[in-house]
Every structure is written in C-alpha cells, then in structure tokens.
Scaffold this motif. Structure first.
Motif, short mmCIF file in Angstrom:
data_model
loop_
_atom_site.label_atom_id
_atom_site.label_comp_id
_atom_site.label_asym_id
_atom_site.label_seq_id
_atom_site.Cartn_x
_atom_site.Cartn_y
_atom_site.Cartn_z
N LEU A 1 0.82 -1.22 0.00
CA LEU A 1 0.00 0.00 0.00
C LEU A 1 0.85 1.27 0.00
CD1 LEU A 1 -2.74 -1.06 2.57
CD2 LEU A 1 -3.10 -0.69 0.14
N GLY A 2 2.16 1.10 0.11
CA GLY A 2 3.03 2.25 -0.02
C GLY A 2 3.75 2.72 1.24
N ALA A 3 3.71 1.93 2.32
CA ALA A 3 4.48 2.31 3.51
C ALA A 3 5.97 2.20 3.18
CB ALA A 3 4.12 1.42 4.70
N LEU A 4 6.77 3.11 3.71
CA LEU A 4 8.21 3.13 3.40
C LEU A 4 8.95 2.01 4.12
CD1 LEU A 4 8.82 6.94 3.93
CD2 LEU A 4 8.78 5.77 1.74
N MET A 5 8.61 1.80 5.40
CA MET A 5 9.34 0.85 6.24
C MET A 5 8.53 0.63 7.50
SD MET A 5 12.26 3.58 7.54
CE MET A 5 13.19 2.38 8.45
N HIS A 6 9.02 -0.22 8.37
CA HIS A 6 8.31 -0.41 9.64
C HIS A 6 9.30 -0.58 10.78
CE1 HIS A 6 9.31 -4.63 8.89
NE2 HIS A 6 9.16 -4.80 10.19
N PHE A 7 8.82 -0.25 11.96
CA PHE A 7 9.58 -0.47 13.19
C PHE A 7 8.76 -1.40 14.07
CE2 PHE A 7 11.69 3.33 11.78
CZ PHE A 7 13.00 3.15 12.23
N THR A 8 9.42 -2.40 14.65
CA THR A 8 8.73 -3.30 15.56
C THR A 8 8.88 -2.76 16.98
OG1 THR A 8 9.32 -5.12 14.10
CG2 THR A 8 8.54 -5.72 16.27
N LYS A 9 7.77 -2.74 17.70
CA LYS A 9 7.80 -2.30 19.10
C LYS A 9 8.37 -3.40 19.98
CE LYS A 9 3.80 0.77 18.88
NZ LYS A 9 2.44 0.97 19.36
N PRO A 10 9.10 -3.10 21.04
CA PRO A 10 9.55 -1.75 21.37
C PRO A 10 10.68 -1.33 20.43
CG PRO A 10 10.46 -3.33 22.91
CD PRO A 10 9.55 -4.09 21.99
N PHE A 11 10.55 -0.17 19.81
CA PHE A 11 11.55 0.25 18.83
C PHE A 11 12.62 1.11 19.50
CE2 PHE A 11 7.60 2.70 18.41
CZ PHE A 11 8.02 3.91 18.93
N ASP A 12 13.73 1.23 18.81
CA ASP A 12 14.82 2.09 19.25
C ASP A 12 14.50 3.50 18.77
OD1 ASP A 12 17.20 3.67 19.03
OD2 ASP A 12 18.38 1.85 19.34
N ILE A 13 14.32 4.40 19.71
CA ILE A 13 13.88 5.74 19.38
C ILE A 13 14.90 6.47 18.49
CG2 ILE A 13 14.79 7.09 21.35
CD1 ILE A 13 11.15 7.20 20.52
#
Length: 128
Positions: free
Chosen positions: A96-108
């Motif tokens: 759908l066009g998301a650039l990337m993802h971060f999995t929680k808990p993510f590194d801020i």
C-alpha cells in the motif's frame, strides 16, 4: 527553516507523547492522533509530510488508515509501527506504499534517524 510536519498515530498516549517530544526537539511540527478518524482529519487539514502509523489501532486498523491517507495524498510518507509478528500486515502495508516499519519496542534513535533521512530531501530543495 521549516523542517517538516510529522503526524504520530497511536492509541497509546505514552508513545504519542514520547515521539512528539523527540520530533519537536528535532525541529519538526508534530501532530498526534489516537485513532483513524482524527488521523484522516489532520492529514486533510495540515498535510503532514510523514506519518508514523501504528498497525494495531482499535476501530480502524493501520492498513485501513494507510489506504485512506494515500487516497488523500499519494505522496505522503508513512512509516509503520508494529507489534512483533505482524508480518502479513507488514507485507500488505508495503504494498500500500508504507516506506518501512519499526517493531515495538523500537529504538527511538533509529526511528529519529529514519525520519530525518526520509524528510531531509525536502530541505535540500530550498537550495536548488
């Protein structure tokens, strides 16, 4: 200099506050939404450059929100935030066009670097 607008969409207040503090201190204008309806209203009204979008939101989930945001503004940049193990949804979000993802808990810090990276081309335009 206007660094860009970041919208944070997450049903968890703590995460929204944390991310807003991080991106405010980076010089971005930040907006927050606890649900899809608010997120869509903000995108229509404020045209943020980048959206940090949680996948699991009660009511309208992240994928639905992503579809709506891309309909409003196909150029909007979206980074997904996911819980561990939501691989099918991640694949769908990428389609759908998301650039990337971060999995929680993510590194801020990693997220800060990613947002800066995706938005810095905007500031380059001012000199061209």
């Amino acid at each position: 200099m206007e660094k860009g607008k970041v919208l944070i969409v997450d049903d968890q207040n703590g995460i929204r506050i944390l991310l807003m503090e991080v991106f405010n201190s980076e010089g971005y204008t930040t907006y927050q939404a606890a649900n899809g309806k608010t997120a869509i209203e903000i995108v229509q009204k404020e045209s943020p450059d980048l959206v940090l979008l949680d996948m699991k939101i009660p009511g309208m989930d992240g994928l639905e929100i992503l579809k709506h945001l891309k309909e409003i503004n196909p150029a909007i940049k979206v980074i997904m935030m996911t819980a561990y193990g939501e691989l099918d949804m991640i694949k769908e979000a990428t389609k759908l066009g998301a650039l990337m993802h971060f999995t929680k808990p993510f590194d801020i810090d990693e997220m800060r670097v990613a947002v800066n990276m995706h938005l810095q081309d905007k500031s380059v335009d001012h000199f061209g």
